[in-house]
Design a protein around this motif. Sequence first.
Motif, PDB file in Angstrom:
ATOM      1  N   GLY A 159       1.829  13.944  -5.367  1.00 11.35           N
ATOM      2  CA  GLY A 159       1.043  14.415  -6.193  1.00 11.35           C
ATOM      3  C   GLY A 159       0.883  13.951  -7.684  1.00 11.35           C
ATOM      4  O   GLY A 159       0.418  14.482  -8.678  1.00 11.35           O
ATOM      5  N   ALA A 160       0.635  12.296  -7.329  1.00 10.87           N
ATOM      6  CA  ALA A 160       0.301  11.822  -8.936  1.00 10.87           C
ATOM      7  C   ALA A 160      -1.290  11.623  -9.059  1.00 10.87           C
ATOM      8  O   ALA A 160      -1.888  11.572  -7.877  1.00 10.87           O
ATOM      9  CB  ALA A 160       0.883  10.227  -8.568  1.00 10.87           C
ATOM     10  N   ARG A 164       0.772  -1.285   0.059  1.00 11.16           N
ATOM     11  CA  ARG A 164       0.057  -0.208   0.050  1.00 11.16           C
ATOM     12  C   ARG A 164       0.798   1.204  -0.025  1.00 11.16           C
ATOM     13  O   ARG A 164       0.451   2.281  -0.538  1.00 11.16           O
ATOM     14  CB  ARG A 164      -0.854  -0.058   1.372  1.00 11.16           C
ATOM     15  CG  ARG A 164      -2.068   0.369   1.135  1.00 11.16           C
ATOM     16  CD  ARG A 164      -2.698   0.861   2.423  1.00 11.16           C
ATOM     17  NE  ARG A 164      -3.421   2.030   2.485  1.00 11.16           N
ATOM     18  CZ  ARG A 164      -4.221   2.197   1.252  1.00 11.16           C
ATOM     19  NH1 ARG A 164      -4.873   1.161   0.872  1.00 11.16           N
ATOM     20  NH2 ARG A 164      -4.765   3.400   1.005  1.00 11.16           N
ATOM     21  N   ILE A 165       1.828   1.262   0.722  1.00 13.98           N
ATOM     22  CA  ILE A 165       2.829   2.502   1.117  1.00 13.98           C
ATOM     23  C   ILE A 165       3.232   2.747  -0.288  1.00 13.98           C
ATOM     24  O   ILE A 165       3.382   4.034  -0.406  1.00 13.98           O
ATOM     25  CB  ILE A 165       3.999   2.140   1.969  1.00 13.98           C
ATOM     26  CG1 ILE A 165       4.459   3.330   2.256  1.00 13.98           C
ATOM     27  CG2 ILE A 165       5.012   0.959   1.462  1.00 13.98           C
ATOM     28  CD1 ILE A 165       5.340   3.388   3.577  1.00 13.98           C
ATOM     29  N   GLU A 169      -7.278   8.576   1.381  1.00 14.67           N
ATOM     30  CA  GLU A 169      -7.175   7.421   0.548  1.00 14.67           C
ATOM     31  C   GLU A 169      -7.230   5.966   1.015  1.00 14.67           C
ATOM     32  O   GLU A 169      -7.466   4.775   0.306  1.00 14.67           O
ATOM     33  CB  GLU A 169      -5.844   7.517  -0.133  1.00 14.67           C
ATOM     34  CG  GLU A 169      -5.516   8.720  -0.986  1.00 14.67           C
ATOM     35  CD  GLU A 169      -6.315   8.619  -2.260  1.00 14.67           C
ATOM     36  OE1 GLU A 169      -6.667   7.358  -2.750  1.00 14.67           O
ATOM     37  OE2 GLU A 169      -6.586   9.715  -2.965  1.00 14.67           O
ATOM     38  N   VAL A 170      -7.216   5.809   2.428  1.00 16.54           N
ATOM     39  CA  VAL A 170      -7.547   4.652   3.058  1.00 16.54           C
ATOM     40  C   VAL A 170      -9.029   4.393   2.946  1.00 16.54           C
ATOM     41  O   VAL A 170      -9.907   5.225   3.214  1.00 16.54           O
ATOM     42  CB  VAL A 170      -7.202   4.868   4.574  1.00 16.54           C
ATOM     43  CG1 VAL A 170      -7.624   3.675   5.476  1.00 16.54           C
ATOM     44  CG2 VAL A 170      -5.714   5.242   4.776  1.00 16.54           C
ATOM     45  N   PRO A 171      -9.449   3.066   2.640  1.00 18.49           N
ATOM     46  CA  PRO A 171     -10.667   2.790   2.403  1.00 18.49           C
ATOM     47  C   PRO A 171     -11.480   2.886   3.662  1.00 18.49           C
ATOM     48  O   PRO A 171     -10.957   2.446   4.764  1.00 18.49           O
ATOM     49  CB  PRO A 171     -10.722   1.187   2.083  1.00 18.49           C
ATOM     50  CG  PRO A 171      -9.496   0.813   1.547  1.00 18.49           C
ATOM     51  CD  PRO A 171      -8.377   2.012   2.072  1.00 18.49           C
ATOM     52  N   GLU A 188       0.700   5.019  -1.786  1.00 20.49           N
ATOM     53  CA  GLU A 188       0.625   6.105  -0.908  1.00 20.49           C
ATOM     54  C   GLU A 188       1.672   7.174  -1.289  1.00 20.49           C
ATOM     55  O   GLU A 188       1.690   8.240  -1.330  1.00 20.49           O
ATOM     56  CB  GLU A 188       0.614   6.045   0.454  1.00 20.49           C
ATOM     57  CG  GLU A 188      -0.755   5.464   0.793  1.00 20.49           C
ATOM     58  CD  GLU A 188      -1.137   5.225   2.297  1.00 20.49           C
ATOM     59  OE1 GLU A 188      -0.133   5.302   3.007  1.00 20.49           O
ATOM     60  OE2 GLU A 188      -2.385   5.118   2.716  1.00 20.49           O
ATOM     61  N   PHE A 230       7.596   9.249   4.836  1.00 21.29           N
ATOM     62  CA  PHE A 230       7.017   8.078   5.702  1.00 21.29           C
ATOM     63  C   PHE A 230       7.943   7.428   6.424  1.00 21.29           C
ATOM     64  O   PHE A 230       9.336   7.790   6.495  1.00 21.29           O
ATOM     65  CB  PHE A 230       6.429   7.015   4.601  1.00 21.29           C
ATOM     66  CG  PHE A 230       5.478   7.419   3.730  1.00 21.29           C
ATOM     67  CD1 PHE A 230       3.989   7.287   4.064  1.00 21.29           C
ATOM     68  CD2 PHE A 230       5.611   8.380   2.714  1.00 21.29           C
ATOM     69  CE1 PHE A 230       3.040   7.591   3.150  1.00 21.29           C
ATOM     70  CE2 PHE A 230       4.735   8.677   1.680  1.00 21.29           C
ATOM     71  CZ  PHE A 230       3.243   8.374   2.151  1.00 21.29           C
ATOM     72  N   VAL A 289      -4.845  16.309  -5.725  1.00 25.07           N
ATOM     73  CA  VAL A 289      -3.438  16.032  -6.446  1.00 25.07           C
ATOM     74  C   VAL A 289      -2.659  17.616  -6.331  1.00 25.07           C
ATOM     75  O   VAL A 289      -1.260  17.313  -6.192  1.00 25.07           O
ATOM     76  CB  VAL A 289      -3.665  15.828  -7.888  1.00 25.07           C
ATOM     77  CG1 VAL A 289      -2.496  15.650  -8.698  1.00 25.07           C
ATOM     78  CG2 VAL A 289      -4.252  14.271  -7.790  1.00 25.07           C
ATOM     79  N   ARG A 327      -1.561  13.206   7.727  1.00 26.88           N
ATOM     80  CA  ARG A 327      -2.299  12.721   6.609  1.00 26.88           C
ATOM     81  C   ARG A 327      -3.411  13.317   6.356  1.00 26.88           C
ATOM     82  O   ARG A 327      -3.753  13.142   5.064  1.00 26.88           O
ATOM     83  CB  ARG A 327      -2.437  10.912   6.598  1.00 26.88           C
ATOM     84  CG  ARG A 327      -1.017  10.013   6.783  1.00 26.88           C
ATOM     85  CD  ARG A 327      -1.257   8.838   7.197  1.00 26.88           C
ATOM     86  NE  ARG A 327      -2.293   8.085   6.341  1.00 26.88           N
ATOM     87  CZ  ARG A 327      -1.992   7.395   5.249  1.00 26.88           C
ATOM     88  NH1 ARG A 327      -0.649   7.280   4.989  1.00 26.88           N
ATOM     89  NH2 ARG A 327      -2.902   6.903   4.673  1.00 26.88           N
ATOM     90  N   LEU A 343       0.983   8.798  -4.473  1.00 23.35           N
ATOM     91  CA  LEU A 343      -0.116   9.923  -4.313  1.00 23.35           C
ATOM     92  C   LEU A 343       0.445  11.159  -3.546  1.00 23.35           C
ATOM     93  O   LEU A 343       0.207  12.300  -3.988  1.00 23.35           O
ATOM     94  CB  LEU A 343      -1.192   9.180  -3.486  1.00 23.35           C
ATOM     95  CG  LEU A 343      -1.979   8.313  -4.368  1.00 23.35           C
ATOM     96  CD1 LEU A 343      -2.970   7.754  -3.315  1.00 23.35           C
ATOM     97  CD2 LEU A 343      -2.748   8.814  -5.496  1.00 23.35           C
ATOM     98  N   LEU A 362      -4.184  12.775   2.505  1.00 26.40           N
ATOM     99  CA  LEU A 362      -3.956  11.241   2.119  1.00 26.40           C
ATOM    100  C   LEU A 362      -4.560  10.406   3.133  1.00 26.40           C
ATOM    101  O   LEU A 362      -4.821   9.360   2.643  1.00 26.40           O
ATOM    102  CB  LEU A 362      -2.325  11.024   2.478  1.00 26.40           C
ATOM    103  CG  LEU A 362      -1.657   9.749   1.758  1.00 26.40           C
ATOM    104  CD1 LEU A 362      -1.736   9.857   0.170  1.00 26.40           C
ATOM    105  CD2 LEU A 362      -0.177   9.834   2.042  1.00 26.40           C
ATOM    106  N   ASN A 379      -2.425  16.573   3.925  1.00 25.59           N
ATOM    107  CA  ASN A 379      -2.153  16.490   2.532  1.00 25.59           C
ATOM    108  C   ASN A 379      -3.220  15.587   1.782  1.00 25.59           C
ATOM    109  O   ASN A 379      -3.129  15.125   0.646  1.00 25.59           O
ATOM    110  CB  ASN A 379      -0.636  15.983   2.246  1.00 25.59           C
ATOM    111  CG  ASN A 379      -0.397  14.391   2.560  1.00 25.59           C
ATOM    112  OD1 ASN A 379      -1.336  13.909   3.294  1.00 25.59           O
ATOM    113  ND2 ASN A 379       0.625  13.953   2.069  1.00 25.59           N
TER     114      ASN A 379
END
Lengths: 307, 253
Positions: free
Chosen positions: A203-204, A193-194, B57-59, A197, B92, B82, B49, A200, B54, B52
């Motif tokens: 900025g993808a 998953r990472i 994006e986790v379900p 991430e 990370f 984006v 997270r 993303l 992010l 930004n």
Amino acid sequence: MIKPPKRKDVRRADRVFFGVIRSLSALIVLALVSMGLFLFDASELAIKKNGFVSFILSSEWDPVQDAYGALPVIFGTVVSSLLSLLIAFPLSVGIALFLNEIAPAKLARVTGFLVEMLAAIPSVIYGLWGIFVLLPWLRVHVQPFLISKLGFLPLFQGPAYGVGMFSAGLILSLMILPTISSIAREVFAAIPRIQRESALALGATRWEMIKLAVLKSSKGGLFGAMMLGLGRALGETMAVTMVIGNRAQIVSSLFAPAQTMASVIANEYAEATSDIHLSSLALVGLLLFLVTFVTSSIARILIWRVK
Amino acid sequence: MSESILKAENLNAWFGPVQALKNIDLEFSPHSVTALIGPSGCGKSTFVRCLNRLHEEVPGATAQGKVILQGKNIYDVAVDPVLIRRKIGMVFQKPNPFPSLSIMENVVAGLKLAGIRRKSILMEVTERSLKQAALWDEVKDKLNQPGTSLSGGQQQRLCIARALAVEPPILLMDEPTSALDPISTAKIEELVVQLKKNMTVIMVTHNMQQAARISDKTAFFLLGDLVEFGETSSVFTVPREKRTEQYITGKFG
Ligand SMILES: Nc1ncnc2c1ncn2[C@@H]1O[C@H](COP(=O)(O)OP(=O)(O)OP(=O)(O)O)[C@@H](O)[C@H]1O
Ligand SMILES: [Mg+2]
């Protein structure tokens, strides 16, 4: 107080378990070896009479004239399989990407199930559906259209019979689609998953993320999925026999009838009376056996490496 | 105090039905380093997270509230996440270079996404970013080897270079040194202090000394709440909250 089981007992269970597994594996190897030996034995006459290399290279297959050259059926097998891959591979990868990376979980489960169901349909049903539904439609609509638009290419010339290489390739592509897409899904699911991430976070967009984090890292696995699909297509018999037209010839048009290694065996074995005819069919079988064995082994090794 | 560059207002976040962040208000001023501390599971990662986008994006994960970046709420419906992520870099906890890309391709991945293709620019940025991340000398002769061929500490510095290459005004770092040896850690700490000149750094850390050494401000999270936020020197010497004191003196967490 719970007593820990004695060490000895645990060992014995292990021994029995591994013993059973080992015998089963030995049985499978034995079956494989026996098939190879049988084919080798049965094809001895054909090898002696024509020679292995000239058998493969001569382009006349005509039992009435006692001419047994395997080139036309090798040609039919290769072309129909490649045609099916050409259609099924991009489609399968697209489906796998959609299901794993884009579709909401629920839709992915339902659609994934339906795609896998395609693999459960017996080959003869594909054949029947091909004869009664797909072929008439191709003959009336698709083939005349292609002939009128692309008829200047040798690939799309001649009368639209319905039966032929083109139809066989189409049916095959439908049959190998679940194989390729389910392996592709496994390959994609093995990517952490990472990885996605971090794409993303840079900025993808979703599509850029798929290219950067998913597709680039799964080349080997996807190649394996393709080889596994190819292995299935090479050996697929029933449906192909029903729609390919069964004429062993090498012609450029995809709309012409053809014959594959598998379909020639299915077609002629029951009626073959002379020893040399039977033996030649067995030799075709031996070739097919070796080719599919090698293809699938390569595929498996590639897929293992991913996991 | 100068105008804040990034500001969370009444920010809430959930994983399905479970609330991970509760009404967080937090401001970050330009050219500062802010440390986020707190026991495991208190929501530090979730918070960065959210900054930004992010998190979503986790379900099943959702967020509510405002995050104001340079005057604009990034949670407005019209905002494309984006574009936000191109302005906010992220590093990370686990080093994660793209395995199929070379060292150089990793560094310039963000630039390529932004449409920059000129070889000379890419080369220039590679050198600058790798130098900033204190990795240039170690890799300058093998830029075409895979990023994953480096050691863990080098990989993490590569990921930092990758984030720096697009020159984001804000950099999020989620425990960037927790998997690294003391030498790599020291290098990264030094880098963070350097980075302050050009950007705003928000860094999650479990290491109290690290927070004390390099941050200007410290925020202490507990069970999804922001308990205390202030100058690092005062948070560590005269915390206002009893719970903060207990945490930094090692009474729990
Ligand atoms: N993917 C997830 N699904 C469901 N719950 C999650 C998920 N990730 C985190 N949580 C929950 O959200 C809460 C906050 O987690 P978060 O990862 O933000 O903590 P953290 O402060 O970063 O902890 P750590 O110091 O261990 O990294 C925790 O209670 C955690 O169990
Ligand atoms: Mg965390």
